[in-house]
Write an enzyme that holds these catalytic residues in place. Structure first.
Site, PDB file in Angstrom:
ATOM      1  N   SER A  73      -6.117   0.991  10.373  1.00 43.21           N
ATOM      2  CA  SER A  73      -4.978   0.094  10.205  1.00 43.21           C
ATOM      3  C   SER A  73      -3.674   0.872  10.384  1.00 43.21           C
ATOM      4  O   SER A  73      -3.388   1.361  11.465  1.00 43.21           O
ATOM      5  CB  SER A  73      -5.064  -0.602   8.843  1.00 43.21           C
ATOM      6  OG  SER A  73      -4.134  -1.655   8.750  1.00 43.21           O
TER       7      SER A  73
ATOM      8  N   GLU B  58       5.500 -15.217  17.493  1.00 39.28           N
ATOM      9  CA  GLU B  58       6.718 -15.145  18.297  1.00 39.28           C
ATOM     10  C   GLU B  58       6.817 -13.817  19.059  1.00 39.28           C
ATOM     11  O   GLU B  58       7.908 -13.413  19.470  1.00 39.28           O
ATOM     12  CB  GLU B  58       7.938 -15.327  17.400  1.00 39.28           C
ATOM     13  CG  GLU B  58       7.965 -16.682  16.703  1.00 39.28           C
ATOM     14  CD  GLU B  58       9.169 -16.846  15.804  1.00 39.28           C
ATOM     15  OE1 GLU B  58       9.779 -15.824  15.458  1.00 39.28           O
ATOM     16  OE2 GLU B  58       9.491 -17.989  15.451  1.00 39.28           O
TER      17      GLU B  58
ATOM     18  N   HIS C 155      -5.776  -4.791  13.528  1.00 37.99           N
ATOM     19  CA  HIS C 155      -6.125  -6.155  13.079  1.00 37.99           C
ATOM     20  C   HIS C 155      -5.846  -7.131  14.223  1.00 37.99           C
ATOM     21  O   HIS C 155      -5.304  -8.227  14.032  1.00 37.99           O
ATOM     22  CB  HIS C 155      -5.317  -6.551  11.842  1.00 37.99           C
ATOM     23  CG  HIS C 155      -5.615  -5.728  10.638  1.00 37.99           C
ATOM     24  ND1 HIS C 155      -6.773  -5.857   9.904  1.00 37.99           N
ATOM     25  CD2 HIS C 155      -4.905  -4.740  10.043  1.00 37.99           C
ATOM     26  CE1 HIS C 155      -6.762  -5.002   8.906  1.00 37.99           C
ATOM     27  NE2 HIS C 155      -5.639  -4.305   8.981  1.00 37.99           N
TER      28      HIS C 155
END
Length: 313
Positions: free
Chosen positions: A149, A167, A191
């Site tokens: 991560s 966005e 992720h």
């Protein structure tokens, strides 16, 4: 990564649990171990200099619950018979200059950077003596930098630290800063599949098409060696975004917040055992439907369609 002796193992995190994510942390260590099924943690051990005897240091700097996360990693590696494991709690910049901390880093065969906030990680460690030793060991020793991560996102020269998924293809929505600099000319997002972040990589790559975008899905990682060879490990997907063939874009013509257009962006999708060469930009699919296994070819050559099984006996 030419002339680099170390290896990178970067991991995208896990679905809901696994890698001891802070949102879904479970007090029962077994419930946090999605990586066992996919073999990523085991691969870290097998690739290390001394295998199960290697010295591993867990770096929890990115985490806001380091005292909970660190011991769980010790338990996790113990499940895999790796017991020479410690945790380095570096929560302030001055700790990254502590002689005891630096000596432990010098003696480590593997460092494992946990998840959390990659900006916290780089702001605490960047430019410290710890950082200098880390880069030197990675370049000159049989050493593994493993990160999940945030620990994965921070491994490259530049890293994404902010940007919404919905966005991401609006100009200015993706924020980039300097990472730890173990690998150049790539940018890593984590992720990736579950959180729909492909647009973040698109915007990053169109802004500098020399950069290769790497999107790591959950329970998925990449093993990157010094010759630039990347191998997908784990159960999920790795997305490679190559902007070198881009023909056109409106990036410099639109205002902030407006959609970005891109013509001829190349995307590759990797799964377990597939490889990608960062120098040649060639991908090889391990189980390609167009390659005939050697054994099948031999069986075909040995078989005589004119002779029955009874006749051969």
């Amino acid at each position: 990564m030419n002339n680099v002796k170390g290896k990178l193992i970067i991991i995208g995190g896990a679905v809901d649990k696994g890698s001891f994510t802070e949102v879904s942390f479970d007090q029962n260590v077994a419930n946090n171990l999605n990586f066992f099924e996919t073999g990523i943690m085991k691969r870290i051990i097998s690739e290390s200099k001394h295998g199960e005897q290697s010295r591993l240091e867990i770096i929890t700097t990115a985490s806001v619950i380091p005292r909970e996360v660190g011991p769980e990693y010790i338990k996790a590696f113990a499940y895999l018979n790796a017991h020479n494991v410690g945790v380095l709690y570096i929560e302030k910049r001055e700790q990254a200059h502590d002689p005891e901390v630096l000596e432990r880093l010098r003696n480590a065969d593997v460092v494992m950077f946990t998840g959390g906030d990659q900006l916290r990680l780089t702001s605490i460690l960047g430019g410290t003596e710890f950082h200098d030793i880390l880069l030197d060991k990675f370049k000159n020793e049989d050493f593994i930098y493993a990160g999940t991560s945030a620990g994965a996102a921070a491994a490259s020269n530049n890293m994404i630290y902010q940007g919404s998924s919905s966005e991401a293809l609006l100009k200015g929505e993706v924020k980039i800063t300097s990472g730890l600099g173990l690998i150049q000319d790539v940018i890593i997002d984590t992720h990736f599949v579950q959180r729909g972040r492909i647009g973040r990589l698109f915007q990053t790559v169109v802004g500098n098409p020399r950069t290769i975008g790497i999107g790591l899905g959950e329970d998925t990682g990449l093993l990157i060696t010094g010759n630039g060879r990347m191998e997908a490990i784990g159960s999920g997907l790795v997305i490679i975004v190559d902007g070198r063939q881009i023909k056109d874009t409106n990036l410099t013509q639109v205002e902030l917040g407006k959609p970005i257009s891109i013509n001829n962006l190349v995307v590759h999708v990797m799964s377990m055992y597939d490889t990608y060469d960062l120098h040649t930009h060639q991908m090889e699919i391990r189980n390609s439907q167009y390659s005939i296994p050697l054994m099948a070819e031999q069986d075909s050559d040995d078989a005589d369609p004119k002779v029955s099984a009874d006749d051969r006996e």
